[in-house]
Design a protein around this motif. Structure first.
Motif, PDB file in Angstrom:
ATOM      1  N   ASP A 195       2.237   9.001   3.446  1.00  0.00           N
ATOM      2  CA  ASP A 195       1.609   8.765   2.151  1.00  0.00           C
ATOM      3  C   ASP A 195       1.193  10.104   1.524  1.00  0.00           C
ATOM      4  O   ASP A 195       1.450  10.373   0.352  1.00  0.00           O
ATOM      5  CB  ASP A 195       0.374   7.888   2.415  1.00  0.00           C
ATOM      6  CG  ASP A 195      -0.106   7.239   1.157  1.00  0.00           C
ATOM      7  OD1 ASP A 195       0.643   7.249   0.175  1.00  0.00           O
ATOM      8  OD2 ASP A 195      -1.240   6.732   1.162  1.00  0.00           O
ATOM      9  N   GLN A 242       2.382  11.658  -1.976  1.00  0.00           N
ATOM     10  CA  GLN A 242       1.399  11.918  -3.050  1.00  0.00           C
ATOM     11  C   GLN A 242       1.505  13.349  -3.564  1.00  0.00           C
ATOM     12  O   GLN A 242       1.266  13.614  -4.732  1.00  0.00           O
ATOM     13  CB  GLN A 242      -0.057  11.720  -2.546  1.00  0.00           C
ATOM     14  CG  GLN A 242      -0.417  10.332  -2.095  1.00  0.00           C
ATOM     15  CD  GLN A 242      -0.164   9.278  -3.157  1.00  0.00           C
ATOM     16  OE1 GLN A 242      -0.181   9.567  -4.349  1.00  0.00           O
ATOM     17  NE2 GLN A 242       0.114   8.062  -2.727  1.00  0.00           N
ATOM     18  N   ARG A 243       1.855  14.273  -2.638  1.00  0.00           N
ATOM     19  CA  ARG A 243       1.941  15.689  -3.013  1.00  0.00           C
ATOM     20  C   ARG A 243       3.207  15.948  -3.807  1.00  0.00           C
ATOM     21  O   ARG A 243       4.187  16.447  -3.283  1.00  0.00           O
ATOM     22  CB  ARG A 243       2.025  16.545  -1.747  1.00  0.00           C
ATOM     23  CG  ARG A 243       0.719  17.117  -1.288  1.00  0.00           C
ATOM     24  CD  ARG A 243       0.963  17.950  -0.061  1.00  0.00           C
ATOM     25  NE  ARG A 243       0.951  19.365  -0.352  1.00  0.00           N
ATOM     26  CZ  ARG A 243       1.454  20.298   0.438  1.00  0.00           C
ATOM     27  NH1 ARG A 243       2.034  19.948   1.565  1.00  0.00           N
ATOM     28  NH2 ARG A 243       1.394  21.561   0.100  1.00  0.00           N
ATOM     29  N   GLU A 298       4.141   8.594  -9.741  1.00  0.00           N
ATOM     30  CA  GLU A 298       4.089   7.183  -9.330  1.00  0.00           C
ATOM     31  C   GLU A 298       5.392   6.437  -9.668  1.00  0.00           C
ATOM     32  O   GLU A 298       5.927   5.691  -8.845  1.00  0.00           O
ATOM     33  CB  GLU A 298       2.870   6.517 -10.008  1.00  0.00           C
ATOM     34  CG  GLU A 298       2.586   5.105  -9.545  1.00  0.00           C
ATOM     35  CD  GLU A 298       2.374   4.940  -8.026  1.00  0.00           C
ATOM     36  OE1 GLU A 298       1.886   5.879  -7.378  1.00  0.00           O
ATOM     37  OE2 GLU A 298       2.728   3.848  -7.513  1.00  0.00           O
ATOM     38  N   LYS A 323       8.062   7.271  -7.250  1.00  0.00           N
ATOM     39  CA  LYS A 323       7.762   6.645  -5.954  1.00  0.00           C
ATOM     40  C   LYS A 323       8.207   5.171  -5.972  1.00  0.00           C
ATOM     41  O   LYS A 323       8.857   4.693  -5.045  1.00  0.00           O
ATOM     42  CB  LYS A 323       6.247   6.763  -5.704  1.00  0.00           C
ATOM     43  CG  LYS A 323       5.776   6.131  -4.424  1.00  0.00           C
ATOM     44  CD  LYS A 323       4.298   6.449  -4.245  1.00  0.00           C
ATOM     45  CE  LYS A 323       3.583   5.381  -3.474  1.00  0.00           C
ATOM     46  NZ  LYS A 323       2.145   5.575  -3.471  1.00  0.00           N
TER      47      LYS A 323
END
Ligand SMILES: C[S@@+](CC[C@H](N)C(=O)[O-])C[C@H]1O[C@@H](n2cnc3c(N)ncnc32)[C@H](O)[C@@H]1O
Length: 281
Positions: free
Chosen positions: A158, A162-163, A167, A170
């Motif tokens: 995760d 996130q880095r 969104e 993803k």
């Protein structure tokens, strides 16, 4: 002083140049491995590496001594340059159009670490130049067997996702496999071939249009940098093409015929005939 011998051996094997201030790296990174192999001193580590009787040990040392720091879309501006300037210019240069691709695109991500770089390249193409995607091959290499094995799996925590991954990217290109991990979708992986490759010891692949060679050069001394960049240029199609380095790296005194190109704050290098012409007269 025993660590100096080991520094030399590591430099011969990997190119990674360690200075005295980096001795703490040996201590912190090799400590557990030395215990696991019951090695009492750096001389014993050096001897085991020289005799080359244990390939697994060699790969473990290489993996621990190299720095694998990376992230998705690292230095975002270069990915902007890639989709908005590098690819459109490459398309035009090779007489390609969106409906007719005459020349396939070959990209090398050298020193790709856990795969975030080649996956970012692949996602960029799928998002911005989907018509070109079926005609693209990406070779992704690294000296470390462990990182290549992980890169092939395409599984990221995760935190790693996130880095750097927006969104919507993803949602589109990753699948959650449990609460903490995501797997990159097969369509992103399709054009990428992962391989173990040592920039110091192995023969170089060839015929690339674009080479991403970012945040690797900094680990080598000037002499090695020159040798590596000469070989990288030979790896570009007809020794012409695009070379993308990390944001803190440059080609100063390394490649005369390559000029800096800019796009916003991004910088990369391209072959220029005019430099050759200028130098001759
Ligand atoms: C800091 S990471 C850079 C990853 C990625 N290119 C980026 O910019 O995010 C450097 C990578 O270079 C690899 N490397 C170091 N020496 C190498 C060598 N001699 N041959 C091939 N890869 C090497 C390391 O294993 C590491 O994964």
């Amino acid at each position: 002083m025993e660590y100096k011998k080991l520094f030399d051996i590591i430099q011969n094997l990997t190119g990674v140049y360690l200075t005295e201030e980096k001795k703490y790296l040996l201590d912190s990174r090799l400590n557990q491995l030395m215990k696991d192999y019951n090695l009492k001193s750096y001389d014993e580590v050096a001897l085991k590496l020289i005799t080359k009787d244990d390939l697994e040990f060699y790969h473990k040392v290489v993996d621990r001594i190299t720095t694998h720091e990376t992230r998705f879309f690292r230095d975002e501006s270069i990915f902007d340059a890639f989709v908005k300037q590098i690819i459109p210019e490459w398309m035009e240069k090779h007489g390609n159009t969106k409906t007719q691709i005459k020349k396939p695109l070959k990209i090398w991500s050298a020193g790709c670490s856990y795969g975030q770089e080649p996956y970012s390249i692949s996602i960029s193409l799928l998002e911005h130049h989907p018509y070109l995607f079926p005609y693209t091959e990406i070779l992704a290499t690294d000296i470390s067997k462990d990182v290549i094995e992980r890169a092939k799996k395409g599984v990221f925590t995760d935190f790693e996702v996130q880095r750097g991954v927006p969104e919507f990217i993803k949602q589109k290109y990753f699948v959650a496999i449990n609460e903490k991990e995501f797997k990159i979708k097969d369509e992103v992986k399709r054009n990428i071939q992962f391989q173990v490759h040592n920039l110091i010891q192995d023969p170089y692949p060839s015929g690339f249009d674009i080479i991403f060679f970012r945040n690797v050069l900094i680990y080598f001394d000037m002499e090695q940098r020159k040798i590596i960049i000469d070989k990288m240029i030979q790896s570009l199609r007809n020794q012409e093409g695009t070379l993308i380095l990390g944001s803190s790296e440059n080609l100063l005194n390394l490649a005369d015929n390559y000029i800096i190109r800019e796009f916003g704050i991004a910088r990369y290098y391209e072959f220029s005939k005019s430099v050759t012409f200028f130098k001759k007269f």
